[in-house]
Motif scaffolding. Structure first.
Motif, PDB file in Angstrom:
ATOM      1  N   SER A 247      23.481  -3.712  36.884  1.00 26.63           N
ATOM      2  CA  SER A 247      23.282  -2.302  36.557  1.00 26.63           C
ATOM      3  C   SER A 247      22.230  -2.143  35.463  1.00 26.63           C
ATOM      4  CB  SER A 247      24.598  -1.668  36.100  1.00 26.63           C
ATOM      5  OG  SER A 247      25.486  -1.533  37.188  1.00 26.63           O
ATOM      6  N   VAL A 248      21.482  -1.044  35.558  1.00 26.74           N
ATOM      7  CA  VAL A 248      20.418  -0.752  34.600  1.00 26.74           C
ATOM      8  C   VAL A 248      20.745   0.574  33.918  1.00 26.74           C
ATOM      9  CG1 VAL A 248      17.968  -0.258  34.295  1.00 26.74           C
ATOM     10  CG2 VAL A 248      18.698  -1.982  35.967  1.00 26.74           C
ATOM     11  N   VAL A 249      20.840   0.542  32.599  1.00 30.25           N
ATOM     12  CA  VAL A 249      21.072   1.753  31.809  1.00 30.25           C
ATOM     13  C   VAL A 249      19.841   1.991  30.935  1.00 30.25           C
ATOM     14  CG1 VAL A 249      22.536   2.879  30.095  1.00 30.25           C
ATOM     15  CG2 VAL A 249      23.571   1.352  31.811  1.00 30.25           C
ATOM     16  N   TYR A 250      19.141   3.079  31.177  1.00 33.93           N
ATOM     17  CA  TYR A 250      17.922   3.368  30.412  1.00 33.93           C
ATOM     18  C   TYR A 250      18.251   3.556  28.927  1.00 33.93           C
ATOM     19  CZ  TYR A 250      15.074   4.046  34.645  1.00 33.93           C
ATOM     20  OH  TYR A 250      14.394   3.867  35.816  1.00 33.93           O
ATOM     21  N   PRO A 251      17.308   3.233  28.046  1.00 30.68           N
ATOM     22  CA  PRO A 251      17.580   3.260  26.597  1.00 30.68           C
ATOM     23  C   PRO A 251      18.050   4.607  26.067  1.00 30.68           C
ATOM     24  CG  PRO A 251      15.531   2.091  27.052  1.00 30.68           C
ATOM     25  CD  PRO A 251      15.963   2.706  28.352  1.00 30.68           C
ATOM     26  N   THR A 252      17.600   5.714  26.656  1.00 27.15           N
ATOM     27  CA  THR A 252      17.972   7.029  26.119  1.00 27.15           C
ATOM     28  C   THR A 252      19.237   7.593  26.757  1.00 27.15           C
ATOM     29  OG1 THR A 252      16.474   8.118  27.696  1.00 27.15           O
ATOM     30  CG2 THR A 252      15.605   7.631  25.501  1.00 27.15           C
TER      31      THR A 252
END
Length: 315
Positions: free
Chosen positions: A105-110
């Motif tokens: 899974s990829v969670v964007y920094p913002t």
């Protein structure tokens, strides 16, 4: 909170009871340790079988309660429930457990993920997304920029939610004083979105007062759709842009709602029903078909009526 304390807060006659009340629920779903209420006669049938510890209701209905269920008699049960609901409102943050993010899974920094959240594998959580405490997200989910998911929401597998959509915001519920003031009924339920659902941009799905608002498997919801609290959208239904469901509406499977169509609250719509654009539904639909207009009628009849109106205008 003890039942005695609740009675004191609401100004009821003195009740000597050390019963601990930890939540509020409907007559049908309440159990021991929960308090319920009756403010609409259509739910009177549920009084005799309720398992709630106590019920707020008119004095004239108290005799209908099962033995052992304590009556809190009120001239305005709905107002009493609204005043009480804030004491059971869930905190915005309630967990010290770090969020769990699945493999791939990829969670964007913002993006902001609250404590207690569980996110499955191979998800994409894009910029500006907010996921509230204790929410659960399945596998292969895409949340596009600026999606907001309020606390306790449950999102299944392979769900896609587009930008600006809000899942789990408060339903529109208020009790009204005799002076016309509006007292908030805090919404303590959640939203459940099952597998393979897609929701467009700037749509809102309100959380339930108690229990869950449910979007069932395979449903497809367009941009700018409003789904009220405690609604159930049946499997593989389609809701087109600017359609709306008032609270506690239940759609059967494969219901299609055309653009700007809408329902009143507490209705049921038969499976495989189609509502043409700008239809207005004020009564439950028990027989599947294609319906149009306001007042609502069968689509073929509506077409005939339009043809006759056109002929009248020719003269």
């Amino acid at each position: 909170m003890t039942l005695q304390k609740i009675a004191e807060l609401l100004g009821f006659k003195e009740i000597v009871s050390g019963i601990e009340i930890f939540g509020m629920n409907t007559l049908q779903n309440a159990g021991a340790g929960e308090i319920s209420f009756l403010s609409d006669s259509k739910y009177e049938k549920d009084l005799g079988a309720t398992r709630a510890s106590a019920v707020i209701l008119p004095a004239s209905k108290a005799h209908l309660l099962p033995d052992g269920v304590i009556a809190l008699e009120s001239d305005e049960p709905y107002m009493s429930v609204a005043l009480l609901s804030k004491y059971f409102a869930k905190p915005l943050q309630s967990s010290d457990v770090e969020p769990v993010i699945g493999e791939g899974s990829v969670v964007y920094p913002t993006a902001h993920i609250e404590n207690g959240v569980k996110i499955g594998s191979n998800c994409t959580i894009m910029s500006g997304v907010y996921v509230g405490a204790e929410s659960v997200i399945g596998d292969d989910v895409i949340l596009y920029p600026n999606v907001s998911v309020y606390r306790d929401s449950k999102i299944g597998n392979r769900v896609m939610i587009h930008s600006g959509t809000v899942i789990g915001s408060d339903g529109f519920g208020y009790a009204h004083t005799k002076m016309g003031e509006h007292i908030k009924l805090y919404q303590n339920g959640n939203v459940i979105i099952e597998d393979d659902v897609e929701i467009g941009a700037n749509t809102t799905v309100d959380c339930a007062v108690f229990g869950s608002t449910v979007i069932k498997q395979g449903s497809k919801i367009d941009n700018l759709v409003q789904i009220g609290h405690n609604c159930v959208v049946g499997e593989h239904s389609i809701l087109v842009s600017q359609s709306g469901l008032a609270g506690s509406t239940t759609l059967g499977r494969n219901v299609v709602m055309g653009g700007q169509s809408a329902t009143a609250g507490h209705l049921s719509i038969a499976p495989f029903t189609t509502l043409a654009a700008r239809s207005g539904v004020t009564k439950s639909i028990m027989q599947k078909g294609v319906y149009s207009g306001f007042p609502l009628m069968e689509h073929k009849l509506w077409l005939k009526m339009q043809a006759k109106l056109a002929k009248i205008l020719e003269h």
